[in-house]
Scaffold this motif. Structure first.
Motif, PDB file in Angstrom:
ATOM      1  N   ALA A  75       0.844  -1.208   0.000  1.00  0.00           N
ATOM      2  CA  ALA A  75       0.000   0.000   0.000  1.00  0.00           C
ATOM      3  C   ALA A  75       0.870   1.247   0.000  1.00  0.00           C
ATOM      4  CB  ALA A  75      -0.921  -0.003   1.215  1.00  0.00           C
ATOM      5  N   ALA A  76       1.935   1.238   0.819  1.00  0.00           N
ATOM      6  CA  ALA A  76       2.828   2.409   0.888  1.00  0.00           C
ATOM      7  C   ALA A  76       3.445   2.688  -0.482  1.00  0.00           C
ATOM      8  CB  ALA A  76       3.911   2.170   1.935  1.00  0.00           C
ATOM      9  N   ASN A  77       3.894   1.631  -1.146  1.00  0.00           N
ATOM     10  CA  ASN A  77       4.508   1.801  -2.470  1.00  0.00           C
ATOM     11  C   ASN A  77       3.505   2.340  -3.473  1.00  0.00           C
ATOM     12  OD1 ASN A  77       7.060   0.997  -1.725  1.00  0.00           O
ATOM     13  ND2 ASN A  77       6.630  -1.172  -2.118  1.00  0.00           N
ATOM     14  N   ARG A  78       2.289   1.814  -3.415  1.00  0.00           N
ATOM     15  CA  ARG A  78       1.226   2.239  -4.327  1.00  0.00           C
ATOM     16  C   ARG A  78       0.877   3.721  -4.086  1.00  0.00           C
ATOM     17  NH1 ARG A  78      -0.683   0.831  -9.117  1.00  0.00           N
ATOM     18  NH2 ARG A  78      -0.359  -1.343  -8.504  1.00  0.00           N
ATOM     19  N   ILE A  79       0.786   4.089  -2.832  1.00  0.00           N
ATOM     20  CA  ILE A  79       0.443   5.480  -2.482  1.00  0.00           C
ATOM     21  C   ILE A  79       1.550   6.421  -2.976  1.00  0.00           C
ATOM     22  CG2 ILE A  79       0.109   7.099  -0.539  1.00  0.00           C
ATOM     23  CD1 ILE A  79      -1.245   4.652   0.947  1.00  0.00           C
ATOM     24  N   LYS A  80       2.793   6.023  -2.762  1.00  0.00           N
ATOM     25  CA  LYS A  80       3.922   6.859  -3.219  1.00  0.00           C
ATOM     26  C   LYS A  80       3.887   7.030  -4.732  1.00  0.00           C
ATOM     27  CE  LYS A  80       7.147   5.425   0.338  1.00  0.00           C
ATOM     28  NZ  LYS A  80       8.255   4.475   0.469  1.00  0.00           N
ATOM     29  N   LYS A  81       3.509   5.956  -5.416  1.00  0.00           N
ATOM     30  CA  LYS A  81       3.440   5.983  -6.882  1.00  0.00           C
ATOM     31  C   LYS A  81       2.338   6.969  -7.334  1.00  0.00           C
ATOM     32  CE  LYS A  81       3.489   2.676 -10.672  1.00  0.00           C
ATOM     33  NZ  LYS A  81       3.179   1.288 -11.036  1.00  0.00           N
ATOM     34  N   ILE A  82       1.190   6.899  -6.680  1.00  0.00           N
ATOM     35  CA  ILE A  82       0.090   7.804  -7.045  1.00  0.00           C
ATOM     36  C   ILE A  82       0.528   9.254  -6.809  1.00  0.00           C
ATOM     37  CG2 ILE A  82      -2.291   8.511  -6.512  1.00  0.00           C
ATOM     38  CD1 ILE A  82      -2.803   5.564  -5.596  1.00  0.00           C
ATOM     39  N   VAL A  83       1.189   9.497  -5.680  1.00  0.00           N
ATOM     40  CA  VAL A  83       1.658  10.857  -5.361  1.00  0.00           C
ATOM     41  C   VAL A  83       2.620  11.348  -6.432  1.00  0.00           C
ATOM     42  CG1 VAL A  83       2.996  12.232  -3.699  1.00  0.00           C
ATOM     43  CG2 VAL A  83       1.276  10.621  -2.869  1.00  0.00           C
ATOM     44  N   SER A  84       3.532  10.464  -6.856  1.00  0.00           N
ATOM     45  CA  SER A  84       4.535  10.881  -7.850  1.00  0.00           C
ATOM     46  C   SER A  84       3.909  11.166  -9.215  1.00  0.00           C
ATOM     47  CB  SER A  84       5.626   9.809  -7.967  1.00  0.00           C
ATOM     48  OG  SER A  84       5.122   8.683  -8.672  1.00  0.00           O
ATOM     49  N   GLN A  85       2.746  10.577  -9.469  1.00  0.00           N
ATOM     50  CA  GLN A  85       2.086  10.791 -10.764  1.00  0.00           C
ATOM     51  C   GLN A  85       1.194  12.019 -10.766  1.00  0.00           C
ATOM     52  OE1 GLN A  85       0.243   6.962 -11.146  1.00  0.00           O
ATOM     53  NE2 GLN A  85       1.975   6.062 -12.248  1.00  0.00           N
ATOM     54  N   GLN A  86       0.938  12.573  -9.595  1.00  0.00           N
ATOM     55  CA  GLN A  86       0.003  13.719  -9.496  1.00  0.00           C
ATOM     56  C   GLN A  86       0.618  15.003 -10.049  1.00  0.00           C
ATOM     57  OE1 GLN A  86      -1.401  13.760  -5.412  1.00  0.00           O
ATOM     58  NE2 GLN A  86      -3.423  13.095  -6.068  1.00  0.00           N
TER      59      GLN A  86
END
Ligand SMILES: [Mg+2]
Length: 218
Positions: free
Chosen positions: A207-218
Motif C-alpha cells: 500500500a505504501a509503495n502504491r500510495i507513493k506511486k500515485i503521489v509521484s504521478q500527481q
C-alpha cells in the motif's frame, strides 16, 4: 494527502490478541463452550447496516451469573489491555513512519471502553495525527474531515480497511477516495474485492509503495 486507516486486522494483530484474551478465561476454568455462551456481541442497526460490538464487562457479569468468580479474570484482562503494543504489526509502524504522522488518521469501529484501551495502549496514537473510534459507518467519521472542510478534489485521500462493507460505503459516498482492501494473512476475515475497492494488498508495504506511486504521478 490524507490517509484513513483501520485498526483491527490492519495495524493490529487482532487474531493474536483474541487468542491471548481467550487464554485468560481458559486459565480460570472457563470452557470454550461457556466462553461462547456468555460472549455477547451486540448487534447495532443503523440505516440498514448490521454492525456488532463486544463489551467484556458484560461478559464478566454473565460469567458471574453462571457461577464463575470473574474478578481474577477481569484483573488479568485489565493487565492485558494495559499494554497492547506487542500486537501492533511491525510493518504497521514502518508504514506509518514512512507515510508521515501528519497524514494519517485511524478510524476504528466499536465505541467501547474495551476498544479505547486496546487502541490507546498500543502506541499507535503517537504515530498518527488522530484516532477516531465510531459506532457508525466509517464514512461518517471520514465525511466529517473531508466533507465539512471541503477537501480539495486534487488532494489524495486514501482509505484502508479489511472489511468490504466499510470500503464500499466510503467509496459510494466519496468516489474520489482511493480504497485499499487489506488482506493480511494474519487477518480474521477474508472479504472479497468488489468494484468499490481500487486495490487489494497483502501487506501495508504494498500500500505504501502504491500510495507513493500515485503521489509521484500527481
Ligand atoms: Mg478491521
Amino acid at each position: 494527502m490524507k490517509i484513513f486507516v483501520d485498526f483491527d486486522d490492519v495495524l493490529f494483530n487482532t487474531a493474536k490478541f483474541i487468542q491471548d484474551f481467550k487464554r485468560v478465561f481458559a486459565r480460570y476454568g472457563v470452557s470454550a463452550q461457556l466462553f461462547n455462551k456468555s460472549y455477547v456481541d451486540y448487534p447495532i442497526r443503523r440505516r440498514g447496516q448490521k454492525l456488532k460490538k463486544y463489551d467484556p464487562w458484560v461478559h464478566f457479569q454473565k460469567l458471574q451469573q453462571a457461577g464463575i468468580d470473574s474478578a481474577p479474570i477481569e484483573n488479568d484482562i485489565r493487565a492485558l489491555l494495559s499494554d497492547t503494543r506487542r500486537y501492533v504489526f511491525p510493518e504497521a509502524k514502518r508504514f506509518l513512519k514512512t507515510l508521515g504522522k501528519q497524514n494519517i488518521m485511524v478510524v476504528s469501529y466499536g465505541e467501547t471502553k474495551f476498544q479505547h484501551f486496546k487502541i490507546q495502549n498500543s502506541g499507535i496514537a503517537e504515530l498518527t495525527k488522530k484516532v477516531f473510534v465510531t459506532d457508525r459507518m466509517k464514512s461518517s467519521a471520514i465525511g466529517k474531515i473531508i466533507g465539512k472542510r471541503g477537501a480539495q478534489l486534487d488532494e489524495l485521500i486514501v482509505f484502508l480497511d479489511d472489511r468490504v462493507e466499510q470500503l464500499t460505503n466510503v467509496k459510494q459516498k466519496f468516489p474520489q477516495v482511493v480504497t485499499f482492501l487489506v488482506k493480511k494473512r494474519a487477518g480474521r476475515y477474508n472479504d472479497k474485492k468488489n468494484k468499490y475497492c481500487d486495490f487489494e494488498i497483502k501487506t501495508l508495504w504494498q500500500a505504501a509503495n502504491r500510495i507513493k506511486k500515485i503521489v509521484s504521478q500527481q
